[in-house]
Design a protein around this motif. Structure first.
Motif, PDB file in Angstrom:
ATOM      1  N   ALA A  41      15.246   7.351 -27.530  1.00  0.00           N
ATOM      2  CA  ALA A  41      15.082   7.503 -26.112  1.00  0.00           C
ATOM      3  C   ALA A  41      14.410   8.639 -25.522  1.00  0.00           C
ATOM      4  N   ALA A  74      18.958  -5.976 -25.875  1.00  0.00           N
ATOM      5  CA  ALA A  74      19.846  -4.856 -26.597  1.00  0.00           C
ATOM      6  C   ALA A  74      19.114  -3.973 -27.776  1.00  0.00           C
ATOM      7  N   SER A 101      16.912  -1.946 -24.097  1.00  0.00           N
ATOM      8  CA  SER A 101      18.085  -1.383 -23.433  1.00  0.00           C
ATOM      9  C   SER A 101      17.711  -0.253 -22.852  1.00  0.00           C
ATOM     10  N   LEU A 102      16.859   0.567 -23.018  1.00  0.00           N
ATOM     11  CA  LEU A 102      16.189   1.671 -22.228  1.00  0.00           C
ATOM     12  C   LEU A 102      15.505   1.185 -20.804  1.00  0.00           C
ATOM     13  N   GLN A 130      17.786   0.208 -18.188  1.00  0.00           N
ATOM     14  CA  GLN A 130      18.290   1.215 -17.341  1.00  0.00           C
ATOM     15  C   GLN A 130      17.200   2.101 -16.515  1.00  0.00           C
ATOM     16  N   LYS A 185      26.401  -8.072 -27.774  1.00  0.00           N
ATOM     17  CA  LYS A 185      25.323  -7.499 -27.241  1.00  0.00           C
ATOM     18  C   LYS A 185      25.243  -7.561 -25.646  1.00  0.00           C
ATOM     19  N   LEU A 203      25.384  -4.630 -22.983  1.00  0.00           N
ATOM     20  CA  LEU A 203      24.525  -4.389 -21.774  1.00  0.00           C
ATOM     21  C   LEU A 203      25.187  -4.315 -20.554  1.00  0.00           C
ATOM     22  N   GLU A 252      28.147  -1.082 -20.694  1.00  0.00           N
ATOM     23  CA  GLU A 252      27.873  -0.041 -21.247  1.00  0.00           C
ATOM     24  C   GLU A 252      26.607   0.790 -20.423  1.00  0.00           C
ATOM     25  N   MET A 253      25.591  -0.275 -20.390  1.00  0.00           N
ATOM     26  CA  MET A 253      24.130  -0.032 -20.055  1.00  0.00           C
ATOM     27  C   MET A 253      23.914  -0.426 -18.827  1.00  0.00           C
ATOM     28  N   LEU A 305      21.051   7.951 -18.634  1.00  0.00           N
ATOM     29  CA  LEU A 305      20.269   6.880 -19.426  1.00  0.00           C
ATOM     30  C   LEU A 305      21.133   7.101 -20.818  1.00  0.00           C
ATOM     31  N   LYS A 306      21.594   5.957 -21.182  1.00  0.00           N
ATOM     32  CA  LYS A 306      22.619   5.800 -22.250  1.00  0.00           C
ATOM     33  C   LYS A 306      21.891   5.356 -23.736  1.00  0.00           C
TER      34      LYS A 306
END
Length: 310
Positions: free
Chosen positions: A128, A160, A165-166, A169, A188, A192, A195-196, A308-309
């Protein structure tokens, strides 16, 4: 010292027999300007499949050589130094880190890390807060043309994965009003959304992707962060709006095939792309290294703020 060697490169699906783990020794003494490091983290990334071919398809990527130690993004700790700017105990990184437990490296080619920037989670500098995060952030900024308040919908394939995933977000943080991911399992997809922060996610192995996409993106798709290529991307492109944008991050569905990069679109999809003036330009994060420092600091700030997770 253990090292990991590539012993065969070819088109097709890589198998265990293409790799070899060896035990060897390194020099007892280091030279002026060098450091001895112990490896802590190695990054295994999709682009490495291209490095298993004689022709990587990229000017900036060199093929791995047969029977030589593999390399890629890595992080380690300095155990001995004869470099003026590095001391024992410093954490360092390189994009060309050898896959060895211990190595002697040129200190001038290493970047010193500040663990506090990622709350002590050093591996984030390979994800990340490293080249993966840079690819997502700079891809969206340079090729996504996201505008706050423009009510844009973003779709992310390979959503995912580390970059996808980044990207979803960051798309939200940069101003997209709706973000939809495409992934390969229900688990997955659940991560998303729950959690995301994705608005929705499609399991492409279940049901009709085109129908689900129409339902979840009723206003069409304005920005597509493409990690996969192939049939999934063809489906997304067919539902993209006039003057929309494809961020061509990766084409992993094509990496085991002997095709040019980026792979050409099927004629019917290319007709849609050109007819709707959809941009699809090759994106190379290394072309934007002048923006690296500021972008890394932005990513670290979002991580510290919990925006940002990982």
């Amino acid at each position: 010292l253990f090292d990991f060697k590539i012993i065969l490169g070819k088109n097709g699906v890589p198998v265990a027999e293409n790799f070899q783990l060896e035990q060897s020794t390194i020099a007892d003494m280091i030279q002026a300007g060098q450091v001895r490091v112990r490896t802590l983290y190695l990054s295994v990334d999709p682009y490495m499949r291209c490095r298993m071919n004689e022709d990587t398809g990229s000017d900036y990527l060199l093929p791995w050589q047969l029977s030589e130690v593999a390399d890629g993004g890595g992080i380690g700790v300095v155990e001995e130094s004869k470099h003026d700017n590095l001391a024992k105990g410093d954490f360092v990184t390189s994009f060309s880190w050898p896959w060895q437990t211990v190595a002697i490296l040129d200190g001038s080619l290493l970047q010193k890390l500040v663990p506090q920037l990622v709350n002590g989670r050093l591996s984030y500098f390979l994800g990340a807060a490293g080249i993966t995060g840079l690819t997502a952030l700079l891809g969206i900024k340079e090729k996504g043309h996201v505008t706050v308040g423009a009510n844009q919908t973003m779709v992310v394939s390979g959503a995912a994965g580390a970059c996808g995933s980044l990207a979803g977000q960051i798309g939200r943080l940069e101003g997209c009003s709706r973000v939809v991911g495409i992934a390969g399992t229900d688990e997955k997809c659940s991560i998303l959304v729950q959690e995301m922060g994705f608005d929705a996610a499609i399991n492409y192995k279940k049901g009709n992707v085109a129908e689900q996409l129409r339902e979840l993106c009723p206003g069409g798709v304005d920005v597509y962060f493409d990690n996969v290529g192939g049939d999934i991307s063809d489906t997304v492109i067919s539902q993209m709006n006039q003057n929309s944008h494809i961020i061509l991050c990766g084409q992993i569905s094509q990496y085991n095939k002997d095709v040019p990069y980026p792979p050409p679109l099927p004629p019917d999809i290319e007709k849609i792309q050109k007819g709707r003036n959809i941009t699809r330009e090759r994106f190379l994060v290394l072309n934007y290294m002048d923006k690296q420092e500021a972008s890394i600091l932005q990513l670290c700030q979002w991580i510290q703020e919990g925006k940002l997770k990982v």
